[in-house]
Every structure is written in C-alpha cells, then in structure tokens.
Design a protein around this motif. Sequence first.
Motif, PDB file in Angstrom:
ATOM      1  N   VAL A  23     -15.091  98.520  48.702  1.00 14.83           N
ATOM      2  CA  VAL A  23     -15.294  97.043  48.483  1.00 14.83           C
ATOM      3  C   VAL A  23     -14.212  96.790  47.127  1.00 14.83           C
ATOM      4  N   LEU A  24     -14.404  97.471  46.189  1.00 14.13           N
ATOM      5  CA  LEU A  24     -13.463  97.433  44.967  1.00 14.13           C
ATOM      6  C   LEU A  24     -12.066  97.578  45.187  1.00 14.13           C
ATOM      7  N   VAL A  25     -11.754  98.558  46.195  1.00 15.25           N
ATOM      8  CA  VAL A  25     -10.497  98.798  46.500  1.00 15.25           C
ATOM      9  C   VAL A  25      -9.946  97.496  47.374  1.00 15.25           C
ATOM     10  N   SER A  26     -10.659  96.857  48.134  1.00 13.85           N
ATOM     11  CA  SER A  26      -9.992  95.774  48.752  1.00 13.85           C
ATOM     12  C   SER A  26     -10.113  94.586  47.981  1.00 13.85           C
ATOM     13  N   ILE A  27     -10.773  94.407  47.062  1.00 13.60           N
ATOM     14  CA  ILE A  27     -10.862  93.317  46.150  1.00 13.60           C
ATOM     15  C   ILE A  27      -9.227  93.488  45.021  1.00 13.60           C
ATOM     16  N   ALA A  28      -9.257  94.717  44.718  1.00 15.24           N
ATOM     17  CA  ALA A  28      -8.131  94.940  43.779  1.00 15.24           C
ATOM     18  C   ALA A  28      -6.981  94.785  44.631  1.00 15.24           C
ATOM     19  N   THR A  29      -6.840  95.070  45.902  1.00 19.81           N
ATOM     20  CA  THR A  29      -5.411  94.881  46.774  1.00 19.81           C
ATOM     21  C   THR A  29      -5.333  93.260  46.855  1.00 19.81           C
ATOM     22  N   ILE A  30      -6.549  92.612  47.081  1.00 20.32           N
ATOM     23  CA  ILE A  30      -6.200  91.122  46.978  1.00 20.32           C
ATOM     24  C   ILE A  30      -5.848  90.489  46.056  1.00 20.32           C
ATOM     25  N   ILE A  31      -6.289  91.060  44.612  1.00 18.03           N
ATOM     26  CA  ILE A  31      -6.014  90.617  43.358  1.00 18.03           C
ATOM     27  C   ILE A  31      -4.596  90.877  43.047  1.00 18.03           C
ATOM     28  N   VAL A  32      -3.907  92.098  43.498  1.00 19.24           N
ATOM     29  CA  VAL A  32      -2.732  92.520  43.102  1.00 19.24           C
ATOM     30  C   VAL A  32      -1.608  91.618  43.911  1.00 19.24           C
ATOM     31  N   TYR A  33      -2.118  91.376  45.079  1.00 16.03           N
ATOM     32  CA  TYR A  33      -1.099  90.560  46.107  1.00 16.03           C
ATOM     33  C   TYR A  33      -1.008  89.010  45.622  1.00 16.03           C
ATOM     34  N   ASP A  34      -2.464  88.718  45.299  1.00 14.79           N
ATOM     35  CA  ASP A  34      -2.396  86.945  45.045  1.00 14.79           C
ATOM     36  C   ASP A  34      -1.516  86.915  43.735  1.00 14.79           C
ATOM     37  N   LEU A  35      -1.739  87.874  42.565  1.00 15.21           N
ATOM     38  CA  LEU A  35      -1.133  87.634  41.269  1.00 15.21           C
ATOM     39  C   LEU A  35       0.458  87.623  41.357  1.00 15.21           C
ATOM     40  N   HIS A  36       0.904  88.729  42.511  1.00 15.45           N
ATOM     41  CA  HIS A  36       2.345  88.747  42.812  1.00 15.45           C
ATOM     42  C   HIS A  36       2.856  87.406  43.455  1.00 15.45           C
ATOM     43  N   VAL A  37       2.086  86.866  44.468  1.00 17.50           N
ATOM     44  CA  VAL A  37       2.378  85.616  44.863  1.00 17.50           C
ATOM     45  C   VAL A  37       2.551  84.576  44.162  1.00 17.50           C
ATOM     46  N   TYR A  38       1.502  84.466  43.042  1.00 20.45           N
ATOM     47  CA  TYR A  38       1.357  83.473  42.022  1.00 20.45           C
ATOM     48  C   TYR A  38       2.609  83.458  41.312  1.00 20.45           C
ATOM     49  N   GLU A  39       2.893  84.484  40.877  1.00 20.03           N
ATOM     50  CA  GLU A  39       3.793  84.696  39.994  1.00 20.03           C
ATOM     51  C   GLU A  39       5.135  84.424  40.638  1.00 20.03           C
ATOM     52  N   GLN A  40       5.482  84.972  41.716  1.00 14.62           N
ATOM     53  CA  GLN A  40       6.722  84.347  42.494  1.00 14.62           C
ATOM     54  C   GLN A  40       6.830  82.836  42.647  1.00 14.62           C
ATOM     55  N   THR A  41       5.594  82.468  42.890  1.00 15.86           N
ATOM     56  CA  THR A  41       5.555  81.028  43.311  1.00 15.86           C
ATOM     57  C   THR A  41       6.057  80.076  42.125  1.00 15.86           C
ATOM     58  N   ILE A  42       5.327  80.399  40.992  1.00 14.70           N
ATOM     59  CA  ILE A  42       5.488  79.564  39.702  1.00 14.70           C
ATOM     60  C   ILE A  42       7.039  79.844  39.328  1.00 14.70           C
ATOM     61  N   THR A  43       7.510  81.205  39.399  1.00 13.13           N
ATOM     62  CA  THR A  43       9.006  81.165  38.985  1.00 13.13           C
ATOM     63  C   THR A  43      10.025  80.630  39.734  1.00 13.13           C
ATOM     64  N   ASP A  44       9.687  80.679  41.029  1.00 11.88           N
ATOM     65  CA  ASP A  44      10.580  79.849  42.042  1.00 11.88           C
ATOM     66  C   ASP A  44      10.340  78.392  41.659  1.00 11.88           C
ATOM     67  N   ASP A  45       9.176  77.834  41.477  1.00 12.71           N
ATOM     68  CA  ASP A  45       8.827  76.529  41.248  1.00 12.71           C
ATOM     69  C   ASP A  45       9.687  76.044  39.971  1.00 12.71           C
ATOM     70  N   MET A  46       9.728  76.793  38.932  1.00  8.17           N
ATOM     71  CA  MET A  46      10.157  76.380  37.639  1.00  8.17           C
ATOM     72  C   MET A  46      11.844  76.485  37.625  1.00  8.17           C
ATOM     73  N   THR A  47      12.162  77.386  38.613  1.00 14.64           N
ATOM     74  CA  THR A  47      13.646  77.685  38.682  1.00 14.64           C
ATOM     75  C   THR A  47      14.145  76.406  39.456  1.00 14.64           C
ATOM     76  N   THR A  48      13.499  75.820  40.417  1.00 10.68           N
ATOM     77  CA  THR A  48      13.850  74.734  41.275  1.00 10.68           C
ATOM     78  C   THR A  48      13.892  73.637  40.376  1.00 10.68           C
ATOM     79  N   GLN A  49      12.776  73.415  39.770  1.00 11.39           N
ATOM     80  CA  GLN A  49      12.493  72.091  38.805  1.00 11.39           C
ATOM     81  C   GLN A  49      13.966  72.143  37.695  1.00 11.39           C
TER      82      GLN A  49
END
Length: 680
Positions: A23-49
């Motif tokens: 369970v912990l490995v699954s949650i950790a994988t989801i967290i890492v993936y989500d944080l990576h997507v979030y950081e990529q999204t916010i940087t792309d959005d800020m760059t576009t803006q």
Amino acid sequence: MVRLRSLRNKLLGVIALVMLPAVLVSIATIIVYDLHVYEQTITDDMTTQAELLGHMSAPALSFDDARLAHENLALLRLRPKVNAGAIYDAHGRLFARYAAQRDTAGVPAQPGQEGFRIEAGKLQLFKRITDNGELLGTVYLRAEYEVLERLLDYILIGIVAGILALICAWLVSRRLNSVITRPILSIADVARDVIATGDVSRRAPRLGQDEVAELADSFNKMLAEIEIRKRELETSNREIARESEQRREAQQEVMRLNQELEQRVHERTLQLEMANRELAMAMEEAKSANQAKSAFLSSMSHELRTPLNAILGFAQILTSDKLPSTLAQKKEFANHILKSGRHLLTLINEILDLAKIESGAVALSMEPVGLPDILQECEAMMAPLAAQRGIRLLFPDRCTINVTADRTRLKQVLLNLLSNAIKYNREGGAVVADCTQSAPGLLRISVQDTGMGLKAEQVRMLFQPFNRLGQEAGVEEGTGIGLVVTKRLVELMGGTIGVSSSPGVGSMFWVELKTTEPVPLPVPGPASPALAGLPVPERDSVTLLYVEDNPANLKLVQEIIRFRPELRLLSAPDGQLGLELARAHRPDLVLLDINLPGMSGFDMLRQMRADPRTAAIPAIALTANAMPRDVERGIAAGFSRYLIKPINIDEFTEAINATLSTTMSGTTERQAHPQPERKQ
C-alpha cells in the motif's frame, strides 16, 4: 491469557507486513507522479502566462505606455494563484506592477536572472521580452507553490490507507485461524500440558489432512517414544543412583588416599628442598675448593720453581768453565743443591701423601704408642730449625700416657704442627707443646705458638685443601696441603683436630686421641750402621746390573757404586739389552727402571722369571712412579724392593745390602745342606 507473540499474532503480523508495504509503495508512486505533474503544469502555465504578458506589453514598452502595461498586468486578477507581477523596461527599471490584495511582499526593484526559483514557498519567474531579437524588457510573476500542502494531503491519505490495510489483514487472519493456527495451537496446548504435568500419555488431535496433521502424528509418536524412554530412564536412574552411591564411597576413599599422597608429597618436597640446600652448599664448597685449587696451582708453581732455581743455578755454576769456583765454594754450592733438592722432595711427598689419603691407599698400623719417645724425637728434629730463628721450644716432661695410633703417622702429624708453629712464628718467639687429659679415655696434645695469629675467616677455611694458613704465595714455603693431610691422618687414627687463635697473640693447634694402658717398651739393641745397613757377605766381587735409559740417572748410580770397590756395575739402556746381559753375566742383583723404551721394567722382570737362568736373580725397582697403586703393582709383580726417585743414598745402600745379604745367605745355606741325589 493473551500471548503477545502467539502464532495468531505472528500470522497477523506477516499479513500486515505484506500488505502495508504494498500500500505504501503504491501511494508513494502516486504522490511522486502527481507532484511531478503538478510541478510541470504550474511551470508550463507560468511560462505561458509570462510569454502572453510579454507579447501584450511589447507595444507598451516600445511606445512607453505605462497605462497599457498596467492594464495588461491587471488581467492577472483572473489567476488567483498569482500573487504579484511586474514589467521592467530594457534598462531594468520598474515599468508596471501588480499585486493581489492578500500579497504584502511587493515586487523586486530590479529583474533577476531569467528562469524559475522558489523562495519562501513561492514560485518566481523572470522572462525576457524580445522583439525581432531586441530586448524590450522583463516580465516578473510570483505564484503560490502548493507542493508541501499536496504532500501533506497525500501522507494523510497514506495513513488512512495503511489503517484500512491492517483492518483487512486482521479480518483475513481471523478467517485463517481455524484453518492454519488452530491445529498448531492444539499441538502447543498438549505440549504445555505435558511439560506442566509430566503426563506423556496425552495425545494431540489430528485436524485435517495437511502437513500440520502429519506434524500432530509425529508429535504423538514422539510422546509414545518418550513414554517408553521414561520408563527405561526411571529404571536406569535407580541403577545410576546405586552406582552413584558406590562412586561416592570410592570418591571418599580417593580423597583419603589423596590426603595421604599430599602428605607424602609434602614430606618429599621438604626432603627435596633440604637436598637442594645441601646441594647448593656442596656446590658453594666445591666452588670455594676450586678457587683454592687454582690458587694452589699458582702457589705450587712458585714453590716447585724456587728449589729448582737453586738446584739448576748452582749446578750451572759448578759445570761452567767461565765461572771458576774454589773447593770451598763448590762444597757450599753442593750443600745448597742438596738442601733445595730435599725441600723439593718434601713438597712432592706432601702431594703424594694427600693423593694416598684421597684414594684410600693409606694403611695404618694402630698400636699403643708412648708419647715421651715421640715428643723427644720431634724435639730433636725441630731444634735446629727453631734455633735458626731464635725460637724457644718448650716440651712437657710429664706426658707418660700412651695413645692408640700409628707411630709413623703420629710423628708426621706432630712434626707438621711443630714445623708450622716455627714457620709462622715471630723472630725470637716460643713454641709450647703440652698434653692434657681432655676427657675420660681421651688425651689432647697441643702445640701453641706466639705468631701473628689467624682471623676468624682464616680459621674457618684452615683445613680446606690447598689453603696456606691465609698466607699469600711466596710469603712462606709450603704447598698449603700439610694441614689437610694432618687432619685426615688424625681422623684415620680415630682422633680429632682443632685450632683456636687470637690475631696478634698466636695460635694453638690440638689433637685428641684415645688413650691406652702403658706397655713396657723393648730395650733397644746396638744401633746398626747408618749407611751400610746390613753387611754384605764377603766376596771378591758382586755384580750389579742397572737398566736405565736416562744417562744422568745412570751416571748418578755409577758415582754411588764407585765408592764400593767390591761392587761391579753393568748397565743397559733398554730392557732387551738388559735381558741379554742378565742371561750372559748372571748378575747378583738387577736395578730396574719401569719406564723403558720398547720393553717396560715389568715386561723384563716377567721374562727374567720365566727363564731358568735368571729366575732366581733378585730385582729392585728404581723408578719415579710414586703413586700408591704403582708401589703395590711393583711389589705384586715380584720386585724385592721398590725405591722411588730421587734416590736417597742411605735408603739405596740399605736396600742393596739387605737384598744381597738375603740372597747370598740363602745360597750359602743351600751349599751347606745340599739335596741328596736321586738314584737313577
């Protein structure tokens, strides 16, 4: 009773350890993936803006229209996550800015390096505005960076998911309890009862057809085997108890024997320690004796060389043509040679006496000896020596008691004590001889001097071999073994010897011997001639054969015989020629050296006795072999007399006269009483 580490709890733990990490490995994988997507999204959005604001604000910067730039920045109100924004001209001056109502930090006064940065939980972006490659200005944006909040949310989700996984594991373990743990726990319950009660007749139930059921069967077989072994063990224990009692009794006996052994070992140890102490003392005494012997050898070399120096020195003068001397001087030199030779012979005799005593070859003739005659003879012999140094001799006139001793050896003992008393006395001193009854049946003969006396250390080492009365070599003549010989002779005669001394006053040596009843002494007859001894029967000529390989010794005997005209001397340098002369001339007497070249004196005597022509000729040994075993061997070989070199002329003459007298008397008797002839 709840068992914290029971099988059920262990099973639950195993399930939890399997599910929870997954369970912990699954949650950790989801967290890492989500944080990576979030950081990529916010940087792309800020760059576009930022690019959009730069494109919109490029005309305002080109025409210096600040109002248009403010209006463009005001559009950021539509982005609630953006906290502030600003536009800088090409020179880095603030051209327009925007700040949300909740923001209090403001904007930087100058643009920074192009790119993203995170400060105080905010994401900041500097983006350059260009038009056809020309720098028009810089756009600045600052927005919320919600990575930490999202991470905390995911941790909370993970905790909830872990709790749910544990609940699921507990529910699964309860279901598996009846299938897996109940058969094993039933076996454990039976095992605990057996351990608690010792009743091995209990059996575990068989539940199912799996490996646990086989374990129950094996456990039951083991209990049955244990039951059988228990009965056998009880029987064996009774036997062991009986043997243990026997061992205990044997152990008590061994302890008793050990105590006896320890006592014996202790006794042997004490004996060994005593023996070691005695050995150490003996080694110390041997070391001291070796040191004294070394000193003796040095002293002996000096003592022997001293008379030899006089003998050889005066002999060289007498034989030298370059050193003429008168008849009186020659006589004086000869007297010195004679005196030194006699002194040298005395030294050698002392060494031989010690060797005889050490080898046990001294034979004593114990008999009653009258002291008056012995003391009178000693006084007469010591008087000239004492007169040379002006020393008075005082002898008792009341010693009429007889003692049990060897007369010759007793005289030797007294002469040695008197000689030492004179030698170590002071000039003009006195020597006092006395005798007293020291105890019933014991007579003490004492010799006291007025010399320098001895120290306690000198007295303690006085009777050790080679000790010279504490004197250094060369101070007084002597070997340093006279007192040792004296002490051992006294002990051989059953007596004791002792000394008392005071430094600066003098010393007193005493000898204690057993007394005996006085016996009448035989009346002495007329004295025999001093030199001639027994007279030789009258004959025109008496032939002597002397076998000697040393020319000097041969010359000496020739000179002695030259004064006896009735004697004719034949000589031979070796045994073979001597044997031929004896067979040819039939001499009346043979003088025979022992150490001859080719044939020894013993071999020649043996061949003479085997030949009828020479078997009856008497032989006298004249040799330098002076040890007691040499004398005994010579007498046993058949020599009538055994004379030791250097030659004593009186003894030599007496031996020749006595031997010839006996031989010729036997010949005369045989001629006077001839044997009757046998009839054919």
